[in-house]
Design a protein around this motif. Structure first.
Motif, PDB file in Angstrom:
ATOM      1  N   ARG A  81      48.712  21.692 -23.785  1.00 13.02           N
ATOM      2  CA  ARG A  81      47.730  20.686 -24.196  1.00 13.02           C
ATOM      3  C   ARG A  81      46.287  21.036 -23.806  1.00 13.02           C
ATOM      4  N   PHE A  82      46.006  22.317 -23.666  1.00 13.26           N
ATOM      5  CA  PHE A  82      44.620  22.741 -23.507  1.00 13.26           C
ATOM      6  C   PHE A  82      43.991  22.720 -24.889  1.00 13.26           C
ATOM      7  N   ARG A  83      42.700  22.479 -24.931  1.00 13.11           N
ATOM      8  CA  ARG A  83      41.999  22.513 -26.209  1.00 13.11           C
ATOM      9  C   ARG A  83      40.967  23.632 -26.159  1.00 13.11           C
ATOM     10  N   ARG A  84      40.780  24.253 -27.289  1.00  9.61           N
ATOM     11  CA  ARG A  84      39.813  25.345 -27.384  1.00  9.61           C
ATOM     12  C   ARG A  84      38.415  24.757 -27.428  1.00  9.61           C
ATOM     13  N   ILE A  85      37.548  25.241 -26.529  1.00  9.40           N
ATOM     14  CA  ILE A  85      36.175  24.739 -26.505  1.00  9.40           C
ATOM     15  C   ILE A  85      35.168  25.849 -26.777  1.00  9.40           C
ATOM     16  N   GLY A  86      35.647  27.068 -26.972  1.00  8.57           N
ATOM     17  CA  GLY A  86      34.779  28.199 -27.275  1.00  8.57           C
ATOM     18  C   GLY A  86      35.630  29.423 -27.523  1.00  8.57           C
ATOM     19  N   THR A  87      34.992  30.537 -27.749  1.00  5.92           N
ATOM     20  CA  THR A  87      35.724  31.777 -27.975  1.00  5.92           C
ATOM     21  C   THR A  87      36.498  32.135 -26.714  1.00  5.92           C
ATOM     22  N   SER A  88      37.809  32.169 -26.816  1.00  8.40           N
ATOM     23  CA  SER A  88      38.700  32.437 -25.689  1.00  8.40           C
ATOM     24  C   SER A  88      38.380  31.573 -24.481  1.00  8.40           C
ATOM     25  N   GLU A  89      38.046  30.325 -24.726  1.00  9.50           N
ATOM     26  CA  GLU A  89      37.773  29.365 -23.652  1.00  9.50           C
ATOM     27  C   GLU A  89      38.526  28.077 -23.952  1.00  9.50           C
ATOM     28  N   TYR A  90      39.299  27.641 -22.978  1.00  6.02           N
ATOM     29  CA  TYR A  90      40.158  26.480 -23.135  1.00  6.02           C
ATOM     30  C   TYR A  90      39.969  25.530 -21.966  1.00  6.02           C
ATOM     31  N   VAL A 102      43.708  17.124 -12.394  1.00  9.63           N
ATOM     32  CA  VAL A 102      42.581  18.043 -12.279  1.00  9.63           C
ATOM     33  C   VAL A 102      42.078  18.419 -13.671  1.00  9.63           C
ATOM     34  N   ARG A 103      40.839  18.836 -13.699  1.00 10.89           N
ATOM     35  CA  ARG A 103      40.252  19.412 -14.908  1.00 10.89           C
ATOM     36  C   ARG A 103      40.307  20.919 -14.730  1.00 10.89           C
ATOM     37  N   VAL A 104      40.822  21.607 -15.739  1.00 10.06           N
ATOM     38  CA  VAL A 104      40.971  23.062 -15.662  1.00 10.06           C
ATOM     39  C   VAL A 104      40.287  23.692 -16.870  1.00 10.06           C
ATOM     40  N   SER A 105      39.428  24.658 -16.608  1.00 15.62           N
ATOM     41  CA  SER A 105      38.799  25.455 -17.661  1.00 15.62           C
ATOM     42  C   SER A 105      39.210  26.902 -17.444  1.00 15.62           C
ATOM     43  N   ILE A 106      39.612  27.568 -18.517  1.00 10.99           N
ATOM     44  CA  ILE A 106      40.013  28.972 -18.465  1.00 10.99           C
ATOM     45  C   ILE A 106      39.251  29.707 -19.551  1.00 10.99           C
ATOM     46  N   ARG A 107      38.595  30.779 -19.152  1.00 10.99           N
ATOM     47  CA  ARG A 107      37.874  31.626 -20.106  1.00 10.99           C
ATOM     48  C   ARG A 107      38.253  33.079 -19.814  1.00 10.99           C
ATOM     49  N   TYR A 108      38.474  33.845 -20.860  1.00  9.73           N
ATOM     50  CA  TYR A 108      38.883  35.240 -20.663  1.00  9.73           C
ATOM     51  C   TYR A 108      38.370  36.101 -21.803  1.00  9.73           C
ATOM     52  N   SER A 165      46.878  39.777 -31.955  1.00  4.88           N
ATOM     53  CA  SER A 165      48.208  39.316 -31.543  1.00  4.88           C
ATOM     54  C   SER A 165      48.192  38.686 -30.150  1.00  4.88           C
ATOM     55  N   LEU A 166      47.495  39.296 -29.204  1.00  2.00           N
ATOM     56  CA  LEU A 166      47.432  38.723 -27.857  1.00  2.00           C
ATOM     57  C   LEU A 166      46.564  37.466 -27.854  1.00  2.00           C
ATOM     58  N   THR A 167      45.484  37.492 -28.590  1.00  2.00           N
ATOM     59  CA  THR A 167      44.623  36.312 -28.700  1.00  2.00           C
ATOM     60  C   THR A 167      45.425  35.116 -29.205  1.00  2.00           C
ATOM     61  N   THR A 168      46.211  35.337 -30.252  1.00  2.00           N
ATOM     62  CA  THR A 168      47.027  34.265 -30.829  1.00  2.00           C
ATOM     63  C   THR A 168      48.104  33.802 -29.850  1.00  2.00           C
ATOM     64  N   ALA A 169      48.741  34.725 -29.153  1.00  2.00           N
ATOM     65  CA  ALA A 169      49.791  34.363 -28.190  1.00  2.00           C
ATOM     66  C   ALA A 169      49.220  33.541 -27.035  1.00  2.00           C
ATOM     67  N   MET A 170      48.060  33.938 -26.514  1.00  2.48           N
ATOM     68  CA  MET A 170      47.422  33.197 -25.423  1.00  2.48           C
ATOM     69  C   MET A 170      47.012  31.806 -25.907  1.00  2.48           C
ATOM     70  N   LYS A 171      46.475  31.735 -27.104  1.00  2.00           N
ATOM     71  CA  LYS A 171      46.061  30.453 -27.692  1.00  2.00           C
ATOM     72  C   LYS A 171      47.253  29.509 -27.796  1.00  2.00           C
ATOM     73  N   ARG A 172      48.354  29.992 -28.342  1.00  2.00           N
ATOM     74  CA  ARG A 172      49.548  29.158 -28.502  1.00  2.00           C
ATOM     75  C   ARG A 172      50.103  28.704 -27.154  1.00  2.00           C
ATOM     76  N   MET A 173      50.088  29.611 -26.171  1.00  4.44           N
ATOM     77  CA  MET A 173      50.591  29.252 -24.848  1.00  4.44           C
ATOM     78  C   MET A 173      49.742  28.124 -24.249  1.00  4.44           C
ATOM     79  N   LEU A 174      48.428  28.291 -24.261  1.00 10.25           N
ATOM     80  CA  LEU A 174      47.554  27.272 -23.667  1.00 10.25           C
ATOM     81  C   LEU A 174      47.606  25.964 -24.449  1.00 10.25           C
TER      82      LEU A 174
END
Length: 93
Positions: free
Chosen positions: A33-42, A6-12, A20-29
């Motif tokens: 193997r999610f890639r960042r495609i925008g501000t808080s969008e993976y 499946v293709r999954v997009s997550i934005r929050y 600190s939370l932004t960095t933790a969420m980024k590292r988790m995603l």
């Protein structure tokens, strides 16, 4: 045809964060193997369907209690997820 990937997009959006939370969420995603495609969008375009529940369970645990989901990181107590958008679709091959 059964879904295998499946293709999954997550934005929050995060409120009250010092980064600190932004960095933790980024590292988790990115760990999934999610890639960042925008501000808080993976996005991940090739997630095996069998792994979708694992990834989403970890994501929702982090949303529900970021301070307990990332115990090794000093997450600011006022940091909360404001809104979430998740899109999952079948990949046609």
């Amino acid at each position: 045809m059964a879904w295998s990937e499946v293709r999954v997009s997550i934005r929050y959006s995060i409120n009250g964060d010092d980064g600190s939370l932004t960095t933790a969420m980024k590292r988790m995603l990115e760990g999934y193997r999610f890639r960042r495609i925008g501000t808080s969008e993976y996005e991940r375009s090739d997630l095996p369907l069998k792994d979708l529940d694992i990834v989403m369970t970890e994501f929702w645990k982090a949303v529900a209690g970021p301070q307990s989901a990332f115990p090794s990181r000093a997450i600011k107590p006022t940091a909360t997820i404001d809104h979430i958008w998740v899109h999952v679709c079948q990949i046609e091959r």
